[in-house]
Enzyme design. Structure first.
Site, PDB file in Angstrom:
ATOM      1  N   LYS A   1      25.934  -5.792  -1.555  1.00  0.00           N
ATOM      2  CA  LYS A   1      27.387  -5.935  -1.703  1.00  0.00           C
ATOM      3  C   LYS A   1      28.120  -5.264  -0.559  1.00  0.00           C
ATOM      4  CE  LYS A   1      26.709  -5.382  -6.675  1.00  0.00           C
ATOM      5  NZ  LYS A   1      26.854  -4.361  -7.730  1.00  0.00           N
TER       6      LYS A   1
ATOM      7  N   ARG B   1       0.811  -1.224   0.000  1.00  0.00           N
ATOM      8  CA  ARG B   1       0.000   0.000   0.000  1.00  0.00           C
ATOM      9  C   ARG B   1       0.844   1.274   0.000  1.00  0.00           C
ATOM     10  NH1 ARG B   1      -3.191  -4.022   2.138  1.00  0.00           N
ATOM     11  NH2 ARG B   1      -1.139  -4.751   2.755  1.00  0.00           N
TER      12      ARG B   1
HETATM   13  N1   CP Z   1      -0.557  -0.207   5.954  1.00  0.00           N
HETATM   14  C1   CP Z   1       0.639  -0.410   5.360  1.00  0.00           C
HETATM   15  O1   CP Z   1       1.624   0.240   5.676  1.00  0.00           O
HETATM   16  O2   CP Z   1       0.647  -1.365   4.391  1.00  0.00           O
HETATM   17  P1   CP Z   1       1.925  -1.810   3.543  1.00  0.00           P
HETATM   18  O3   CP Z   1       2.861  -2.528   4.495  1.00  0.00           O
HETATM   19  O4   CP Z   1       1.394  -2.706   2.465  1.00  0.00           O
HETATM   20  O5   CP Z   1       2.573  -0.572   3.004  1.00  0.00           O
END
Ligand code: CP
Length: 328
Positions: free
Chosen positions: A82, A54
């Protein structure tokens, strides 16, 4: 404000400013061509040392919809492998000419450390157990959209508060906007001290389900647990999970259900409950793009653009090249 590392960088007025500006960017994202030229010529780097769906994608979409260029850094396929240090990595990326770094890292404080090294704007995309400020902003926006305001709203944050950067940012943001916040968790999943947290605590989810406007469920963050903090997931689900029965009681009482994602269906939320109409998880994700547009615009846009006003100024215009993109 030159960086966004914590909700503390905004305060109540700053949060309200982001939410006001987000309304304009919701209008932009609803256009046939959801793109403006407000950040044309700027370059935003997503610098994620920890997994994300997200946050990374919505920051990248937000930057592109503002006309910025986007560079994506993936730790797993970078020269970190590396042995290159984070400091040298930042110096290398900045030498290419960038304006903002969106940083996620498994350790608290890494975005703040990068902000001390970097001359670009730094935005915290989630650091360890510390904070996830843009998640809190999109959560505030979603509550405001559904319930009108946070003032006087009763919010229960349920589950693994101890390991949750979302909870830490949400508590600050919700309280700043006047909500009454209760943490619902077993003692083992609460932080060692709650001194300074503007919250109440309740150990029995059944006591709050029908008394709140918002049930905010947290993911059980098993990747951050170094010891067994609940007897079993089955017992956790029985005591703190949103079962169908609890969900029906909450829905009847008019509560909305939130979750930052990713959800563990069958653990903190029953699989079939996650798709009920009062569960606003998809709204949260949808709002993430215009909220992050607002954050990027506030940090990288010119004050003149702001003074011109989002509706009438550069934010309101569809640039010619965006139309050309669609015409092909
Ligand atoms: N809510 C949230 O931070 O989702 P992600 O880890 O998918 O970014």
């Amino acid at each position: 404000m030159t960086d966004l590392l914590s909700i503390d960088d905004l305060g109540a007025e700053g949060i309200a400013e982001v939410l006001r500006l987000t309304d304009s960017f919701v209008e932009v994202t609803n256009r046939p061509i959801p793109r403006v030229a407000a950040l044309r010529g700027k370059t935003v780097v997503s610098l994620f040392f920890e997994d994300s769906t997200r946050t990374r994608l919505s920051f990248e979409a937000a930057a592109k919809r503002l006309g910025a260029d986007v560079m994506t850094f993936s730790a797993g396929s970078s020269s970190l492998k590396k042995g290159e240090s984070i400091r040298d990595t930042i110096q290398t990326i900045e030498a290419m000419g960038v304006d903002a770094l969106v940083v996620r890292h498994a350790s608290a404080g890494v975005p703040a450390q990068i902000a001390r090294w970097a001359s670009s704007v730094v935005i915290n995309g989630g650091d360890g157990w510390h904070e996830h400020p843009t998640q809190a902003l999109l959560d505030c926006y979603t509550i405001q959209q559904r319930l009108g305001s946070l003032e006087g709203r009763r919010v229960a944050i349920v589950g693994d508060v101890k390991h949750s950067r979302v909870a830490r940012s949400d508590v600050k943001a919700f309280a700043a906007l006047g909500a009454d916040v209760t943490l619902v968790a077993p003692p083992t999943l609460l932080p060692p001290t709650l001194v300074g947290w503007p919250v109440g605590v309740e150990a029995d989810l059944d006591q709050v389900v029908e008394k709140v406007d918002v049930l905010y469920l947290l993911r059980m963050q098993r990747e951050r647990m170094t010891e067994a903090l609940v007897p079993s997931l089955r017992e956790y689900t029985a005591r703190f999970g949103l079962t169908s029965e609890r969900a029906a009681r909450a829905e009847d009482a008019g509560a909305i259900v939130m979750h930052p994602g990713p959800m563990n269906r069958g653990v903190e939320i029953a699989a079939e409950v996650a798709d009920r109409p009062n569960v606003v998880v998809v709204d949260q994700v949808r709002n993430g793009v215009p909220v992050r547009m607002a954050v990027l615009f506030l940090l990288l846009g010119s004050r003149r653009d702001l003074l011109d006003g989002p509706a009438g100024g550069v934010v309101g215009e569809v640039p010619e090249e965006a139309e050309a993109d669609v015409r092909g």
